[in-house]
Design an enzyme around this catalytic site. Structure first.
Site, PDB file in Angstrom:
ATOM      1  N   GLU A 166     -92.432   6.154  14.180  1.00  0.00           N
ATOM      2  CA  GLU A 166     -93.740   6.283  14.814  1.00  0.00           C
ATOM      3  C   GLU A 166     -94.920   6.071  13.864  1.00  0.00           C
ATOM      4  O   GLU A 166     -95.753   6.959  13.681  1.00  0.00           O
ATOM      5  CB  GLU A 166     -93.855   7.642  15.502  1.00  0.00           C
ATOM      6  CG  GLU A 166     -92.813   7.860  16.584  1.00  0.00           C
ATOM      7  CD  GLU A 166     -92.996   9.171  17.339  1.00  0.00           C
ATOM      8  OE1 GLU A 166     -93.848   9.985  16.929  1.00  0.00           O
ATOM      9  OE2 GLU A 166     -92.290   9.375  18.337  1.00  0.00           O
ATOM     10  N   GLU A 367     -85.923   8.432  20.952  1.00  0.00           N
ATOM     11  CA  GLU A 367     -86.412   9.782  21.257  1.00  0.00           C
ATOM     12  C   GLU A 367     -86.841   9.835  22.706  1.00  0.00           C
ATOM     13  O   GLU A 367     -87.457   8.900  23.221  1.00  0.00           O
ATOM     14  CB  GLU A 367     -87.612  10.183  20.393  1.00  0.00           C
ATOM     15  CG  GLU A 367     -87.302  10.569  18.973  1.00  0.00           C
ATOM     16  CD  GLU A 367     -88.523  11.119  18.237  1.00  0.00           C
ATOM     17  OE1 GLU A 367     -89.410  11.729  18.891  1.00  0.00           O
ATOM     18  OE2 GLU A 367     -88.600  10.923  17.020  1.00  0.00           O
TER      19      GLU A 367
END
Length: 461
Positions: A166, A367
């Site tokens: 991320e 995720e």
């Protein structure tokens, strides 16, 4: 097979995900150096819910064998984890901590011995404090030294690597909202840091063994226009460019999207060398971290940021970036206790869109999960909301595969309740409930429910 049984591809990976700093603890033991998060929590305890720290976390450093056994017993055939950069290189580069290397040797050996496929993230936000910040181009060189060390030491057991986790989210919260270290409000520094992160990604991809799979995990919040008004539609496109396409295109093509380049050039944020990011981008897979979509409206002349850390639905999340875009709540949406919208259909659309945009690029959902204030009652955690959340998202993934998306695995966040950044320990995501006093683990009902899916490769609706 009945219509209520959805069978996934035979080679599909089923697992959960964690990050080193969120579970390991042992923050200053056995030669580990300090990370920026260790220092941030120590210097700004008021910014973390209930002044929590990752100093002990879940004590995975000492309990890793117990945790690996749990992974096996829960039927997972894969596990996404990260390596702590400052545990291997306490100063960020140079001096190697052999005790850190030995720990990950033991962890990966234990996973392989139990038939569990390790998907390993090199950087999950725990930048060594000694390196300062991603604003410095020297951090890129240090990261490549760290990546080369990991490939050489663990490459015989780790067959899939995420270079970064991320980069968009850590840049946004580090330099725009100021909620994460280095806790700045500096958009030019944000863009520069994001460029250095993507340089680090491409450099690490070029160093990776040819027989390994290498990619990265990007947080994706698909962005819709909150209305049909032209100004809101334009705001949604800008938001998608800044938060999503800047990173997607850079990773997949080695080039930044032209409309965002023009925007940053006009604002004076464009980093030097942006046009020399990468000539031959290597990307063997793309990890998709998905939690919720956004709805964009035209922004005002001021910026405003607030993240719900209490788990009280009455506490709204706010985000507006002056003169660019702002986010509005979907009045028809379902929301978690932390005011994150629950929208599984958007995940399915996203996976199909990515497969069409980047053909021949395998996808993993690296995720996806539900944060909730779970409670242990009479030795059980009855987390039906999490079961419902994951079931809906798995159905969306199954439909996306049927529509042509090359999705090869699902990793729920997370294996266990852990240090959830500024949310501290109240926001629980795990298959395993972690008692904060004893640190004992208790499988939740979702863990057993997911075990049946993983072991049969079939979702029974």
């Amino acid at each position: 097979m009945s219509l209520s049984e959805l069978r996934f591809p035979d080679s599909f990976l089923w697992g959960s995900a964690t990050a080193a700093i969120q579970i390991e603890g042992a923050a200053a033991l056995d030669g580990k150096g300090a990370s920026v998060w260790d220092v941030f929590c120590r210097e700004h305890p008021d910014r973390i819910f209930e002044r929590a720290t990752p100093e002990v976390a879940c004590d995975h450093y000492h309990r890793y064998l117990e945790d690996v056994e749990s992974i096996k017993n829960l039927g997972h055939n894969a596990y996404r984890c990260s390596i702590s950069w400052p545990r291997l290189l306490p100063d960020g580069r140079g001096r190697v901590n052999t005790q850190g290397l030995d720990f990950y040797d033991r962890l990966f050996d234990a996973l392989i011995a139990r038939g569990i496929f390790p998907l390993v993230t090199l950087y999950h936000w725990d930048l060594p404090e000694a390196l300062g910040s991603w604003e410095s181009p020297e951090v890129v060189d240090a990261f490549l030294e760290y990546a080369a060390l990991c490939y050489e030491r663990f490459g015989d057991r780790v067959f899939a690597w995420c270079t970064l986790n991320e980069p968009g989210w850590t840049t946004l919260n580090g330099y725009v909202t100021g909620l994460h270290p280095p806790a700045k409000h500096n958009l030019k520094a944000a863009v520069l840091s994001s460029h250095h992160l993507m340089l680090a990604h491409h450099g690490a991809c070029s160093l990776a063994p040819t027989d390994a799979q290498v990619g990265l995990a990007l947080n994706v919040s698909p962005i819709y226009s909150a209305s049909d008004r032209a100004e809101d539609v334009a705001a949604a496109h800008r938001a998608d460019g800044v938060l999503n396409r800047w990173f997607f295109d850079a990773a997949a093509t080695g080039r930044y999207p032209e409309d965002v380049v023009k925007l940053y050039d006009r604002l004076g944020y464009l980093p030097e060398g942006h046009d020399r990011l990468c000539d031959t981008a290597r990307l063997d897979f793309l990890g998709v971290n998905y939690y919720y979509p956004h709805y964009a409206v035209a922004a005002t002349s001021t910026s405003d940021f607030h993240l719900n850390t209490s788990g009280e639905k009455s506490e709204p999340c706010r985000f507006s970036l002056a003169d660019c875009f702002a986010f509005a709540q979907n009045p028809r949406g379902r929301y978690t206790d932390w005011n994150w919208e629950i929208d599984p259909e958007t995940l399915g659309k996203l996976l199909v869109d990515l497969s069409q945009r980047y053909p021949d690029l395998p996808l993993y959902v690296t995720e996806n999960g539900l944060g909730a204030p779970d409670e242990l009652v009479d030795g059980e955690v009855d987390d039906q909301a999490r079961i419902g959340f994951v079931r809906e998202h798995l159905v969306a993934i199954y439909k996306a595969i049927g529509a042509g998306a090359d999705v090869r695995g699902y990793f729920m966040w997370s294996l266990m309740d852990n240090f959830s950044w500024i949310n501290g320990y109240k926001k629980r995501y795990g298959f395993l409930y972690v008692d904060r006093d004893s640190l004992d683990r208790t499988p939740k009902k979702s863990a057993f429910w997911f075990r049946d899916i993983a072991m049969s490769n079939t979702l029974r609706c």
